[in-house]
Design a protein around this motif. Sequence first.
Motif, PDB file in Angstrom:
ATOM      1  N   GLY A  40       0.872   4.202  -2.153  1.00 42.81           N
ATOM      2  CA  GLY A  40       1.815   3.425  -2.957  1.00 42.81           C
ATOM      3  C   GLY A  40       3.075   3.087  -2.181  1.00 42.81           C
ATOM      4  O   GLY A  40       3.622   1.989  -2.319  1.00 42.81           O
ATOM      5  N   LEU A  41       3.542   4.014  -1.351  1.00 42.97           N
ATOM      6  CA  LEU A  41       4.721   3.741  -0.524  1.00 42.97           C
ATOM      7  C   LEU A  41       4.443   2.661   0.514  1.00 42.97           C
ATOM      8  O   LEU A  41       5.301   1.818   0.796  1.00 42.97           O
ATOM      9  CB  LEU A  41       5.191   5.020   0.164  1.00 42.97           C
ATOM     10  N   VAL A  42       3.256   2.673   1.082  1.00 38.23           N
ATOM     11  CA  VAL A  42       2.883   1.614   2.031  1.00 38.23           C
ATOM     12  C   VAL A  42       2.853   0.270   1.304  1.00 38.23           C
ATOM     13  O   VAL A  42       3.339  -0.740   1.830  1.00 38.23           O
ATOM     14  CB  VAL A  42       1.527   1.926   2.694  1.00 38.23           C
ATOM     15  N   ALA A  43       2.313   0.260   0.094  1.00 32.75           N
ATOM     16  CA  ALA A  43       2.296  -0.974  -0.701  1.00 32.75           C
ATOM     17  C   ALA A  43       3.715  -1.428  -1.028  1.00 32.75           C
ATOM     18  O   ALA A  43       4.023  -2.621  -0.982  1.00 32.75           O
ATOM     19  CB  ALA A  43       1.495  -0.755  -1.980  1.00 32.75           C
ATOM     20  N   PHE A  44       4.592  -0.470  -1.345  1.00 33.69           N
ATOM     21  CA  PHE A  44       5.990  -0.798  -1.628  1.00 33.69           C
ATOM     22  C   PHE A  44       6.661  -1.425  -0.409  1.00 33.69           C
ATOM     23  O   PHE A  44       7.357  -2.433  -0.519  1.00 33.69           O
ATOM     24  CB  PHE A  44       6.741   0.465  -2.057  1.00 33.69           C
ATOM     25  N   ALA A  45       6.439  -0.830   0.762  1.00 34.67           N
ATOM     26  CA  ALA A  45       7.034  -1.365   1.993  1.00 34.67           C
ATOM     27  C   ALA A  45       6.512  -2.762   2.294  1.00 34.67           C
ATOM     28  O   ALA A  45       7.270  -3.658   2.696  1.00 34.67           O
ATOM     29  CB  ALA A  45       6.742  -0.428   3.161  1.00 34.67           C
ATOM     30  N   THR A  46       5.225  -2.976   2.068  1.00 35.35           N
ATOM     31  CA  THR A  46       4.640  -4.298   2.294  1.00 35.35           C
ATOM     32  C   THR A  46       5.219  -5.312   1.320  1.00 35.35           C
ATOM     33  O   THR A  46       5.589  -6.425   1.713  1.00 35.35           O
ATOM     34  CB  THR A  46       3.114  -4.222   2.136  1.00 35.35           C
TER      35      THR A  46
END
Length: 75
Positions: A40-46
């Motif tokens: 989810g954090l990777v998705a947030f950063a993207t």
Amino acid sequence: MNDATRRGLRTAVQTLCTLLAALPLLAKDPGIADVPALAGLVAFATALSRLMAVPAVEELLPPWLRRKGPHDARN
């Protein structure tokens, strides 16, 4: 400010926002159960980097974070 410095600052701001969102997760001992949260954090950063590329959002950013476009001849 040259373009390389501006890109570096944008990346630093995006990374800082992501790390702030990850702080509660990183404060405890991460384990295998936290993999969905990390995804989810990777998705947030993207999403944050894509959002900052939208022209309407670009206009809301402070001048030192804006990308130089063809309409902006200044540094």
